[in-house]
Design a protein around this motif. Sequence first.
Motif, short mmCIF file in Angstrom:
data_model
loop_
_atom_site.label_atom_id
_atom_site.label_comp_id
_atom_site.label_asym_id
_atom_site.label_seq_id
_atom_site.Cartn_x
_atom_site.Cartn_y
_atom_site.Cartn_z
N CYS A 72 36.94 27.29 40.63
CA CYS A 72 36.39 27.85 41.88
C CYS A 72 34.90 27.58 42.09
CB CYS A 72 36.66 29.35 41.94
SG CYS A 72 38.38 29.69 42.30
N CYS A 73 34.08 27.87 41.07
CA CYS A 73 32.62 27.77 41.29
C CYS A 73 32.22 26.37 41.76
CB CYS A 73 31.86 28.11 40.02
SG CYS A 73 32.11 29.82 39.56
N CYS A 76 29.96 33.56 42.19
CA CYS A 76 31.31 33.19 41.75
C CYS A 76 31.48 33.51 40.26
CB CYS A 76 31.50 31.70 42.01
SG CYS A 76 33.10 31.07 41.50
N VAL A 77 32.57 34.14 39.91
CA VAL A 77 32.87 34.37 38.50
C VAL A 77 33.30 33.02 37.91
CG1 VAL A 77 34.41 35.58 36.90
CG2 VAL A 77 33.58 36.73 38.97
N PRO A 78 32.63 32.57 36.84
CA PRO A 78 32.96 31.24 36.33
C PRO A 78 34.34 31.15 35.69
CG PRO A 78 31.13 32.22 35.11
CD PRO A 78 31.57 33.23 36.11
N GLN A 123 35.74 36.39 43.34
CA GLN A 123 35.92 37.34 42.24
C GLN A 123 37.41 37.56 41.96
OE1 GLN A 123 34.65 40.22 45.68
NE2 GLN A 123 34.67 41.39 43.79
N MET A 124 37.72 38.28 40.88
CA MET A 124 39.11 38.60 40.57
C MET A 124 39.41 40.00 41.10
SD MET A 124 40.74 36.27 39.08
CE MET A 124 42.15 37.30 38.70
N GLU A 125 40.60 40.19 41.66
CA GLU A 125 41.00 41.52 42.10
C GLU A 125 42.52 41.62 41.99
OE1 GLU A 125 38.69 43.20 45.49
OE2 GLU A 125 40.68 43.85 46.14
N ASN A 126 43.00 42.61 41.26
CA ASN A 126 44.45 42.80 41.05
C ASN A 126 45.18 41.50 40.70
OD1 ASN A 126 44.10 45.47 41.77
ND2 ASN A 126 44.47 45.05 43.95
N GLN A 127 44.66 40.82 39.70
CA GLN A 127 45.30 39.57 39.20
C GLN A 127 45.29 38.44 40.22
OE1 GLN A 127 46.59 39.69 35.91
NE2 GLN A 127 45.69 41.73 35.99
N GLN A 128 44.54 38.61 41.33
CA GLN A 128 44.45 37.54 42.33
C GLN A 128 43.00 37.11 42.48
OE1 GLN A 128 46.33 39.55 45.75
NE2 GLN A 128 47.63 37.74 45.83
N VAL A 129 42.80 35.93 43.05
CA VAL A 129 41.43 35.51 43.33
C VAL A 129 41.09 35.95 44.75
CG1 VAL A 129 39.89 33.53 43.54
CG2 VAL A 129 41.70 33.51 41.81
N ARG A 130 39.96 36.65 44.85
CA ARG A 130 39.52 37.11 46.17
C ARG A 130 38.30 36.29 46.61
NH1 ARG A 130 36.99 43.04 47.74
NH2 ARG A 130 36.86 42.67 49.98
N ILE A 131 38.39 35.70 47.77
CA ILE A 131 37.26 34.96 48.33
C ILE A 131 36.78 35.78 49.52
CG2 ILE A 131 36.51 32.74 49.34
CD1 ILE A 131 39.52 32.04 47.87
N ILE A 179 40.05 36.60 51.54
CA ILE A 179 41.22 35.73 51.31
C ILE A 179 41.68 36.01 49.88
CG2 ILE A 179 42.01 33.34 51.17
CD1 ILE A 179 39.46 32.56 52.77
N TYR A 180 42.98 36.23 49.73
CA TYR A 180 43.53 36.42 48.38
C TYR A 180 44.47 35.27 48.09
CZ TYR A 180 41.83 41.21 48.81
OH TYR A 180 41.03 42.31 48.97
N ILE A 181 44.25 34.61 46.93
CA ILE A 181 45.23 33.57 46.53
C ILE A 181 45.57 33.74 45.05
CG2 ILE A 181 44.94 31.72 48.26
CD1 ILE A 181 42.94 30.41 46.38
#
Length: 265
Positions: free
Chosen positions: A118-119, A144-146, A183-191, A258-260
Amino acid sequence: TEKLSKGKSDVILDTFREDELGDLSRSIQKLSNDLKRLKKERSEFLSSISHELRTPLTYIKGYADVLKRPSLALKEKEDYISIIQEETENVTNLVNDLFDLAKMDRNEFLIKKEVVECCEYFQEIITIFKPAYEEKNVMLNFSCVPKIFVNIDRTRFGQVVHNFLDNALKYSPSNSNVQLKVQMENQQVRIRISDEGEGIPKTDLPRIWDRLYRVDKSRSRTTGGSGLGLTIAKEIIERHGGSVHVESTISKCTIFSIYIPLERL
Ligand code: ADP
């Protein structure tokens, strides 16, 4: 003997129970209503598209006519040519968006996924946007969380992020901040893309994803958007197994999330 004396349709009707006939007639009614609604939506969409195309074309024709005047000063000529270029770009963007939508409707919109970090990926997009943000004096912050990985179509997903950053800039005043946070949120990537701009009224929020929907129709000429950007963005996100949400406070801020799915290596 009773069945023999009846017509074919009566025999068929006999094989249905009364409640089944009721269900059938309700289904037919629903189908007919759906068809009417689709026809109405199609006709509204076509008339909006015609309007969207006619307006820039009217400008282009008008300024091209004025350019023919021999008395025109060089500065005026340059200004009118710029307007023609801008309007041509608007038409081109609109037509490209329409092509994408048509491909989506026919299921021919291909997504070619690859694993990206992501970064590195988002930093690249941020770099492209820096000059436009600097020009309007809007600060573009990125965090961005690396070492988070996602499985995405680089180009298509780039189109999505591009649209959100473009809107954030368009609807923000000078000397404000826009932030893109991964960042991470509930096992998903949040943009998360947030801005300190004009915001979106609560009543418009559910409709911003609709085709050609704009909150302020009159401002579209200055902002240049087609009103198709968010429709396409949402569709692309969903085709990545993701979702998108919006929160907004008028005259204060707008936050798109956005969650992916996270790609586990
Ligand atoms: P457009 O090309 O008009 O920007 P979009 O589909 O991208 O079309 O957005 C639809 C509408 O949602 C915009 O016309 C605008 O009214 C509203 N909108 C989108 N992003 C923002 C934002 N960051 N701040 C305020 N309004 C926004």
